[in-house]
Write a protein that holds these residues in place. Structure first.
Motif, short mmCIF file in Angstrom:
data_model
loop_
_atom_site.label_atom_id
_atom_site.label_comp_id
_atom_site.label_asym_id
_atom_site.label_seq_id
_atom_site.Cartn_x
_atom_site.Cartn_y
_atom_site.Cartn_z
N SER A 194 85.41 27.38 46.89
CA SER A 194 86.50 27.23 45.93
C SER A 194 86.69 28.50 45.11
O SER A 194 87.82 28.99 44.93
CB SER A 194 86.23 26.05 45.00
N PHE A 195 85.62 29.05 44.61
CA PHE A 195 85.70 30.29 43.83
C PHE A 195 86.26 31.43 44.67
O PHE A 195 87.13 32.19 44.21
CB PHE A 195 84.31 30.64 43.30
N LEU A 196 85.79 31.53 45.91
CA LEU A 196 86.28 32.59 46.79
C LEU A 196 87.76 32.40 47.10
O LEU A 196 88.53 33.37 47.13
CB LEU A 196 85.46 32.60 48.09
N GLY A 197 88.19 31.14 47.33
CA GLY A 197 89.60 30.89 47.61
C GLY A 197 90.49 31.26 46.44
O GLY A 197 91.56 31.87 46.62
N VAL A 198 90.07 30.90 45.22
CA VAL A 198 90.85 31.25 44.03
C VAL A 198 90.93 32.77 43.86
O VAL A 198 92.00 33.32 43.57
CB VAL A 198 90.23 30.58 42.78
N CYS A 199 89.81 33.45 44.07
CA CYS A 199 89.80 34.91 43.95
C CYS A 199 90.73 35.55 44.97
O CYS A 199 91.49 36.48 44.66
CB CYS A 199 88.37 35.44 44.12
#
Length: 512
Positions: free
Chosen positions: A20-25
């Motif tokens: 999730s964090f990687l997708g948002v970034c």
């Protein structure tokens, strides 16, 4: 898409949060990259709007430099002025060489073509004037300078006109580009807002999918903590550690319930046992009386044997007296030392009594010999160890054999142990029997317990030695040469002797 959703569903918490964090970034970087690329492209267009005016200003400055340096050279004929002339001439030529030279209907392009042609003529006139100056042809360089001056004025006027036209057109372009830039800023703001909204919604969804099952688990845990053991943990198929914890907690609660049920059953059984204890008291009293009687009977046997020995001595039957005394010693040792520790010396004395009794029974057919290191006989060991070994050598080795049956008992030191070796020249022993004895198999114990003389089996001896010394190296059985005879060895730790000596020294120092 469904496969991707299922795969994400089965991820662990760490991978869900990381993904999730990687997708948002990635989303934010992509949006910022698009905005940055469009802004940079638009700003580049804005910067290029007035580039043509700047080039024309440079062209005008170079033209002025050519004319001024020509004038100075014609007046002074200095090499510095001539060098300046050639620098400005090359700069001017480089600047107007990119102008349009084709026939066109555009007023600006037509004006560039005129400037290009007139500039070539102008530079030709200036070069002619310079050459005439070098040749000292005064009339010619003055004429060339006058013509170049006219062309210079025309070029300045033409460049000013072209610069004004370009400025007017560039101002219109600049206005359009400013509007595009404002629109792009608004679009970038909207795009960033949308990306942030998507990121916030996604992180909210992920956080809720993680915290909601945990909240349900915490609620169930609080109910269980209040004493409601029938409450189960909700199974939320999240595919991560939360589902694993819920399933594990449910299994744990099932185990606890089963354990409580077993405790209740045991409690009921214990209650039944307590009820039965009252009815067993009479039987217990009777058992105690029988136990006291069993203690009295050995003493009666020993007293009877001692009376028989005294009677034999009074009648002059010395051999009968010795036989009865050995019998009394043998039975007394059996009753007193079975299951207790003793010394090797006492065990050897018991073997002597046993051999004496056997030789009386069998008319001295057993030839028994001892080779003992007297320094080692105070080592401690379990009681009733050597006599069963010697008995086994008699019953299974030399009894019934043709010729003299011989038994040799040796005591010697070996690699930090006291070794007690009992060997015979009897019928030998089978490999299967050795294996059964050394592994304490039930067949060996049964075979020995069924022997005519009864007694204690070798498997019992081996197990007691292992328990007493706390190790495996306590006993070996070996076949004799050509299968004749058997050798049994007992290994007693030499530290047993040291402990015995230290105990004796302490007893003497304390006056015991």
């Amino acid at each position: 898409m469904r496969k991707l959703k299922r795969r994400f569903h089965n991820m662990s918490l760490r991978y869900k949060l990381s993904a999730s964090f990687l997708g948002v970034c990635i989303l934010l970087v992509l949006v910022n990259g698009i905005v940055y690329f469009n802004l940079r492209q638009t700003i580049g267009q804005v910067d290029g709007v007035y580039s043509s005016n700047l080039e024309l200003n440079k062209l005008m400055a170079s033209l002025d430099g050519v004319q001024q340096s020509l004038y100075q050279y014609l007046e002074t004929k200095s090499s510095a002025a001539l060098e300046q002339y050639y620098v400005y001439e090359q700069s001017y030529q480089d600047l107007y060489s990119g102008f349009n030279t084709e026939i066109t209907g555009s007023q600006g392009a037509l004006l560039e073509k005129n400037i290009y042609n007139i500039s070539n003529t102008y530079l030709g006139k200036t070069d002619g004037a310079v050459q005439a100056k070098r040749g000292r042809n005064v009339s010619k360089y003055k004429e060339g300078y006058a013509e170049s001056q006219k062309l210079y004025q025309y070029l300045r006027s033409s460049i000013d006109t072209l610069n004004a036209d370009n400025f007017q057109q560039n101002s219109k372009k600049y206005t359009v580009l400013r509007g595009s830039l404002n629109s792009l800023m608004v679009s970038a703001l909207v795009l960033l807002t949308a990306a942030m909204t998507v990121a916030i919604l996604w992180m909210t969804f992920i956080t809720r999918s993680i915290t909601k099952p945990l909240e349900e688990l915490a609620k169930s845990a609080n109910e269980i903590a209040c004493g409601s053991i029938d409450v189960g943990f909700p199974i939320v198929e999240t595919g991560d550690e939360v589902a694993i914890v819920a399933k594990a907690c449910n299994k744990m609660m099932d185990s606890i319930r089963d354990f409580i049920a077993r405790i209740m059953e045991n409690y009921q059984r214990e209650a039944e046992h307590i009820e039965n204890e009252l009815s067993m008291k009479n039987d217990l009293n009777e058992a105690q009386l029988r136990y006291l009687q069993s203690q009295i009977n050995p003493h009666f046997l020993f007293n009877t044997l001692n009376a028989g020995a005294q009677l034999a001595m009074m009648e002059g039957a010395e051999k009968t007296c010795i036989f009865i005394e050995n019998m009394a010693d043998f039975f007394r040792y059996n009753v007193r030392k079975t299951g207790q520790e003793t010394t090797l010396a006492e065990e050897l004395e018991l073997v002597d009594s046993y051999i004496y009794i056997l030789n009386v029974r069998f008319a001295g057919d057993i030839h028994f010999e001892k080779r003992v290191n007297e320094k080692l006989v105070q080592v401690t060991m379990p009681g009733m160890i050597l006599q069963p070994i010697v008995e086994n050598a008699v019953n299974h080795g030399i009894r019934g054999m043709e010729g003299d049956g011989r038994i040799l008992l040796s005591v010697y030191a070996q690699e930090g142990d006291v070794c007690v070796e009992v060997s015979d020249n009897g019928a030998g022993i089978a490999d299967e029997t050795i294996e059964m004895l050394m592994t304490s198999r039930a067949e060996a114990q049964q075979a020995q317990s069924d022997s005519p003389e009864g007694g204690i089996g070798l498997s019992n001896v081996i197990s007691r030695l292992k328990r007493s010394f706390g190790r495996e190296k306590v006993f070996t059985i070996e076949k004799g040469t050509d299968g004749v005879g058997t050798t049994v060895k007992i290994f007693i730790p030499a530290t047993q002797t040291e402990q015995k000596e230290e105990s004796s020294a302490d007893d003497q120092s304390t006056g015991m």
